[in-house]
Write a protein that holds these residues in place. Structure first.
Motif, PDB file in Angstrom:
ATOM      1  N   VAL A 250       0.868  -1.186   0.000  1.00 17.80           N
ATOM      2  CA  VAL A 250       0.000   0.000   0.000  1.00 17.80           C
ATOM      3  C   VAL A 250       0.903   1.233   0.000  1.00 17.80           C
ATOM      4  O   VAL A 250       1.529   1.546   1.008  1.00 17.80           O
ATOM      5  N   PRO A 251       1.005   1.930  -1.131  1.00 23.16           N
ATOM      6  CA  PRO A 251       1.904   3.088  -1.207  1.00 23.16           C
ATOM      7  C   PRO A 251       1.374   4.266  -0.412  1.00 23.16           C
ATOM      8  O   PRO A 251       0.188   4.307  -0.060  1.00 23.16           O
ATOM      9  N   PRO A 252       2.207   5.249  -0.125  1.00 22.59           N
ATOM     10  CA  PRO A 252       1.732   6.463   0.549  1.00 22.59           C
ATOM     11  C   PRO A 252       0.645   7.144  -0.282  1.00 22.59           C
ATOM     12  O   PRO A 252       0.635   7.036  -1.511  1.00 22.59           O
ATOM     13  N   TRP A 253      -0.232   7.855   0.398  1.00 23.66           N
ATOM     14  CA  TRP A 253      -1.332   8.515  -0.297  1.00 23.66           C
ATOM     15  C   TRP A 253      -0.825   9.545  -1.305  1.00 23.66           C
ATOM     16  O   TRP A 253      -1.405   9.720  -2.382  1.00 23.66           O
ATOM     17  N   SER A 254       0.286  10.211  -0.990  1.00 22.04           N
ATOM     18  CA  SER A 254       0.829  11.204  -1.911  1.00 22.04           C
ATOM     19  C   SER A 254       1.205  10.571  -3.246  1.00 22.04           C
ATOM     20  O   SER A 254       0.996  11.176  -4.311  1.00 22.04           O
ATOM     21  N   VAL A 255       1.730   9.355  -3.213  1.00 18.40           N
ATOM     22  CA  VAL A 255       2.098   8.648  -4.440  1.00 18.40           C
ATOM     23  C   VAL A 255       0.848   8.202  -5.186  1.00 18.40           C
ATOM     24  O   VAL A 255       0.727   8.379  -6.402  1.00 18.40           O
ATOM     25  N   LEU A 256      -0.100   7.640  -4.443  1.00 13.09           N
ATOM     26  CA  LEU A 256      -1.314   7.133  -5.074  1.00 13.09           C
ATOM     27  C   LEU A 256      -2.130   8.272  -5.691  1.00 13.09           C
ATOM     28  O   LEU A 256      -2.716   8.116  -6.769  1.00 13.09           O
ATOM     29  N   ARG A 257      -2.155   9.404  -5.024  1.00 15.73           N
ATOM     30  CA  ARG A 257      -2.927  10.551  -5.523  1.00 15.73           C
ATOM     31  C   ARG A 257      -2.393  11.012  -6.883  1.00 15.73           C
ATOM     32  O   ARG A 257      -3.163  11.271  -7.814  1.00 15.73           O
ATOM     33  N   VAL A 258      -1.073  11.082  -7.004  1.00 14.39           N
ATOM     34  CA  VAL A 258      -0.467  11.516  -8.271  1.00 14.39           C
ATOM     35  C   VAL A 258      -0.716  10.473  -9.364  1.00 14.39           C
ATOM     36  O   VAL A 258      -1.003  10.814 -10.519  1.00 14.39           O
ATOM     37  N   PHE A 259      -0.632   9.205  -9.003  1.00 18.94           N
ATOM     38  CA  PHE A 259      -0.874   8.135  -9.975  1.00 18.94           C
ATOM     39  C   PHE A 259      -2.305   8.191 -10.502  1.00 18.94           C
ATOM     40  O   PHE A 259      -2.536   8.109 -11.717  1.00 18.94           O
ATOM     41  N   LEU A 260      -3.264   8.338  -9.606  1.00 23.66           N
ATOM     42  CA  LEU A 260      -4.665   8.396 -10.016  1.00 23.66           C
ATOM     43  C   LEU A 260      -4.952   9.636 -10.851  1.00 23.66           C
ATOM     44  O   LEU A 260      -5.708   9.582 -11.824  1.00 23.66           O
ATOM     45  N   THR A 261      -4.337  10.756 -10.487  1.00 18.67           N
ATOM     46  CA  THR A 261      -4.510  11.972 -11.270  1.00 18.67           C
ATOM     47  C   THR A 261      -3.976  11.769 -12.685  1.00 18.67           C
ATOM     48  O   THR A 261      -4.575  12.234 -13.661  1.00 18.67           O
ATOM     49  N   GLY A 262      -2.869  11.037 -12.792  1.00 20.49           N
ATOM     50  CA  GLY A 262      -2.307  10.732 -14.101  1.00 20.49           C
ATOM     51  C   GLY A 262      -3.225   9.869 -14.947  1.00 20.49           C
ATOM     52  O   GLY A 262      -3.180   9.925 -16.182  1.00 20.49           O
ATOM     53  N   LEU A 263      -4.063   9.077 -14.299  1.00 19.98           N
ATOM     54  CA  LEU A 263      -5.031   8.244 -15.009  1.00 19.98           C
ATOM     55  C   LEU A 263      -6.286   9.039 -15.384  1.00 19.98           C
ATOM     56  O   LEU A 263      -7.158   8.519 -16.085  1.00 19.98           O
ATOM     57  N   GLY A 264      -6.381  10.266 -14.881  1.00 21.76           N
ATOM     58  CA  GLY A 264      -7.574  11.064 -15.142  1.00 21.76           C
ATOM     59  C   GLY A 264      -8.717  10.732 -14.214  1.00 21.76           C
ATOM     60  O   GLY A 264      -9.887  10.927 -14.548  1.00 21.76           O
ATOM     61  N   VAL A 265      -8.383  10.232 -13.022  1.00 22.13           N
ATOM     62  CA  VAL A 265      -9.395   9.805 -12.051  1.00 22.13           C
ATOM     63  C   VAL A 265      -9.377  10.741 -10.850  1.00 22.13           C
ATOM     64  O   VAL A 265      -8.319  11.244 -10.459  1.00 22.13           O
ATOM     65  N   ASP A 266     -10.533  10.966 -10.262  1.00 27.67           N
ATOM     66  CA  ASP A 266     -10.633  11.773  -9.045  1.00 27.67           C
ATOM     67  C   ASP A 266     -10.083  10.976  -7.873  1.00 27.67           C
ATOM     68  O   ASP A 266     -10.679   9.971  -7.475  1.00 27.67           O
TER      69      ASP A 266
END
Length: 291
Positions: A250-266
């Motif tokens: 489970v990565p840090p939220w800061s990493v996951l947030r950027v990854f999801l934003t890159g996918l175009g997801v909220d």
């Protein structure tokens, strides 16, 4: 279109065990909940057998071998698991735990994290990159026709088309059947469906990392399955995101947030799932220290 999709029995086995653990661990459940859980266990056991037969058939086993393994006649085996019986049986499954509340404390966490609009929890799946987008990605990969998908699922062509175009939201069994027929893992679309149909992210007492991983895979699918290197946060190894997609970390939220934003997801629609997975991960780590 292949005779049957690559359906994994792991989500079914997970739900079966989860329901069974509820029956084993809770001594004063209301009768309605006991009957619901018992019914889920029975259905999941039947589905597990059906998916095992489906896998054997995809592996080349004939009906004579399957009948021998099942201890029944070949005609009986064909009647129980032949044709579209497996797809229909699996599509009729209910999500684990139905609507039984397992952790009231988490409800307050959800309420504090997810904004509400008009009395319902507002969770965005990222605009057009939601359930329909993920289904369209599967449809393009399958290279089949709407008529054949309709025949495999029992859904009208008009409904299949509406689901692919994000013009409607069907029930989970119908979405499950469609994902199965298109060769996808239905559980990977579960979070997208929950966001579209329920306006909330569901949590389970076990398997939080797996639930988060499946939701992340669904988000990637909805984005068209881009190469991870193109959406991986700067300075983060691709292996970190790969581990998150597998459910092994489970990565840090800061990493996951950027990854999801890159996918175009909220990212907001994933925050509760991430929190539950992170809490479970920390609890497991602390448990290891005490042992």
């Amino acid at each position: 279109m292949p005779r049957s999709a690559r359906l994994s029995w792991h989500p079914i086995a997970h739900d079966l065990v989860t329901n069974a653990l509820y029956l084993h661990g809770k001594k004063q459940l209301p009768l309605k909940d006991v009957l619901t859980l018992a019914g889920n266990v029975g259905r999941d056991a039947e589905c597990l057998a059906a998916v095992a037969v489906d896998a054997a058939r995809n592996g080349g086993d004939g009906w004579s071998e399957i009948a021998a393994a099942a201890g029944r006649s070949e005609a009986s085996a064909r009647a129980k698991w032949g044709g579209s019986q497996v797809s229909r049986l699996v599509a009729a499954r209910r999500p684990a735990l139905a609507k039984i509340v397992w952790a009231p404390a988490m409800d307050s966490v959800k309420a504090s994290l997810v904004p509400r609009q008009g009395g319902r929890t507002a969770v965005s799946s990222g605009g057009p990159r939601g359930l329909g987008s993920a289904l369209r990605t599967l449809y393009r990969k399958t290279r089949t026709s709407l008529i054949r998908v309709s025949a495999a699922t029992g859904l009208p062509v008009s409904m299949v088309s509406a689901l692919l175009e994000d013009r409607t939201v069907a029930s989970w069994p119908e979405v499950y059947a469609l994902a199965h027929a298109l060769g996808g893992e239905p559980e990977d679309l579960r979070h997208l469906w929950e966001c579209a149909a329920e306006g909330r992210a569901a949590l389970e007492p076990n398997g939080e990392s797996e639930r988060l991983a499946a939701a992340l895979r669904g988000a990637r699918l909805a984005a068209g399955s881009p190469e991870l290197a193109t959406v991986c946060p700067p300075g983060i190894e691709v292996s970190v995101i790969q581990a998150a997609l597998r459910g092994t970390a489970v990565p840090p939220w800061s990493v996951l947030r950027v990854f999801l934003t890159g996918l175009g997801v909220d990212p907001g629609s994933f925050e509760v799932l991430w929190l539950a997975a992170r809490v479970a991960d920390l609890a497991e780590w602390e448990g290891g220290l005490r042992s």
